[in-house]
Design an enzyme around this catalytic site. Structure first.
Site, short mmCIF file in Angstrom:
data_model
loop_
_atom_site.label_atom_id
_atom_site.label_comp_id
_atom_site.label_asym_id
_atom_site.label_seq_id
_atom_site.Cartn_x
_atom_site.Cartn_y
_atom_site.Cartn_z
N SER A 215 25.61 -17.84 111.98
CA SER A 215 24.53 -17.56 112.91
C SER A 215 24.69 -16.13 113.41
O SER A 215 25.79 -15.58 113.43
CB SER A 215 24.54 -18.54 114.08
OG SER A 215 25.39 -18.04 115.09
N LYS A 216 23.55 -15.58 113.77
CA LYS A 216 23.50 -14.18 114.19
C LYS A 216 24.51 -13.87 115.29
O LYS A 216 24.94 -12.75 115.46
CB LYS A 216 22.09 -13.86 114.70
CG LYS A 216 21.11 -13.56 113.60
CD LYS A 216 19.70 -13.47 114.16
CE LYS A 216 19.06 -14.84 114.17
NZ LYS A 216 17.71 -14.90 114.66
#
Ligand code: GLU
Length: 464
Positions: A250-251
């Protein structure tokens, strides 16, 4: 003819590294079999579109070398390759499914569906459309004629649904547990399920190689294929990449867009090589191999079902290996281009031989070589107490006629001896005085490149 595809949705800034990884498999499988690799844009979820996302995604894929034989950019015999331009096709097949009794209209309001879901939750039932409209189709059609908003739902058969996955074997699911999924929305756009089936069929896709997050959807697709009397493609669901701590990419943890890595100075060859190892291993256990070698060895049968770990630190290590293997001239070209002229071509060419062994990314060139361009603005050790040493260094350097890395080296060793200072201390002071840093490219070579005047000036400004 083997035909593969990726079907990304332009719902992010750019192409996700996971999409590049599956894209690479699809590309390799097509190339290995003299087939075709297709890129189709799945842009039917209008609420999640990111402006410019599609263009950036296609450009990045192309710059990585995953060039599609057919795509919105390249065109092809099954154009258009963008789902928003294929709406009449989905409508046609939705109507065909209705005519065959495999799908039906539904005019239920959002409020009714909410109420139904609440009830089901209270009764601890699986949330599922209750088929209210299925049993009153004539009435529903009248409502639609009078202008009511409607969707089309597929009719899930109450039977076992099976398909075979290349690496996961036969998967069977009880159709009775599945919802009568919406296949055509009230805005006239299809949902993913209908669009993916219609397009994979019409585009003659033989192998669907995609992330395992789509596996729960596959039984629904199988039902649609059967209802339309079409042959199934060969399904291969690949494991999703994880962070080193096993959490979902995830970012928040690490960048997820391929361009983030390219922008940091990861080479496309290294990125592809690293991603090739996500779910697949070289038969000889090699880490580093060319794209051609990968294509010749790759087989979807060998894909692993355990989740591969995407570790940016390993990716940087691999990138460093690629940098070391490069022709220095080409590397200099790339560094020059990467910094868009911030460093002169001449400086880059002269300094690359000093740092090629050290840098792991193109961007790292800057942390090693910025001092060539700018006087240090900070010093990693305090130089105040080394005044006499600095003075002596300044004088000795000034007395040098022939300015080369060898003469500088000899002179400096002599000076240290004369002053009775240990080499380790002497050269640390000199290094920090010239560069500001404790870790730098080889010092004598660096000073030779910087030039006599500049080195003397850098020493002089430290003398109070
Ligand atoms: N549109 C889906 C995605 O965004 C495609 C899934 C598939 O390959 O079927 O990845």
């Amino acid at each position: 003819m083997i035909r593969t595809r990726i079907a990304p949705s332009p719902t992010g800034q750019d192409v996700h590294v996971g999409t590049v990884a599956t894209g690479l498999m699809n590309y390799a499988w097509a190339k290995k079999n003299n087939g075709k690799f297709v890129i189709r844009i799945e842009d039917t979820d209008r609420s999640r579109l990111v402006p410019g996302g599609e263009e950036r995604m296609l450009t990045t894929l192309e710059s990585l070398g995953l060039v599609a034989d057919e795509s919105p950019l390249a065109g092809g015999p099954f154009a258009p390759y963008r789902q928003s331009e294929r709406l009449p096709l989905y409508k046609k097949y939705a109507e065909e499914l209705i005519a065959k009794g495999k799908a039906y209209y539904c005019t239920c309001s959002a409020e009714r569906l909410d109420e139904m879901r609440k009830q089901q939750q209270q009764n601890k039932q699986v949330p599922k459309y209750d088929r209210h409209c299925l049993n009153r189709q004539e009435e529903v059609k009248k409502e639609i004629e009078e202008g009511a908003k409607f969707v089309v739902r597929m009719l899930m058969p109450d039977e076992k649904i099976s398909f075979t996955d290349t690496v996961r074997g036969t998967i069977t699911i009880d159709g009775g547990l599945l919802d009568d999924q919406v296949i055509l929305k009230s805005d006239g756009f299809p949902t993913y399920h209908l669009a993916v089936v219609v397009d994979d069929h019409l585009m003659e896709i033989t192998h669907v190689i995609r992330g395992e997050e789509w596996m729960p959807s596959t039984p629904k697709h199988v039902v649609l294929y059967r209802a339309l009397g079409w042959e199934l493609p060969q399904y291969t669901h690949v494991s999703l990449m994880r962070n080193p701590d096993k959490s979902k990419l995830s970012k928040r943890k690490n960048p997820v867009w391929a361009s983030d890595y390219l922008n940091r100075g990861i080479l496309r060859e290294a990125l592809l090589n690293y991603l090739a190892l996500m779910g697949w291993s070289h038969p000889d256990g090699k880490d580093i191999f060319t794209l051609d070698e990968y294509i010749s060895l790759f087989d979807i049968k060998d894909l692993q079902t355990t989740a591969p770990v995407f570790d940016p630190v390993k990716l940087e290590w691999m990138n460093g290996e690629y940098i070391r293997m490069m022709n220095p001239k080409r590397l200099a070209e790339m560094v020059y281009t990467y910094f868009a002229g911030v460093f002169s071509k001449d400086l880059v060419e002269k300094t690359i031989p000093l740092v090629q062994e050290r840098i792991k990314t193109l961007k790292e060139y800057e942390s090693y070589c910025l001092f060539f361009k700018e006087q240090p603005s900070q010093y990693e050790i305090s130089l105040g107490e080394h005044q006499s040493m600095l003075k002596a260094i300044g004088d000795e350097l000034a007395s040098l006629d022939n300015w080369s890395s060898e003469t500088i080296g000899t002179k400096m060793v002599e000076t240290a001896e004369k002053l009775g200072v240990k080499n380790s201390i002497f050269f640390m002071v000199l290094r920090v005085a010239i560069t500001g840093k404790k870790v730098t490219p080889p010092l004598n070579d660096s000073m030779a490149i910087l030039g006599k005047e500049e080195c003397i000036a850098r020493i002089a400004r430290l003398i109070m």
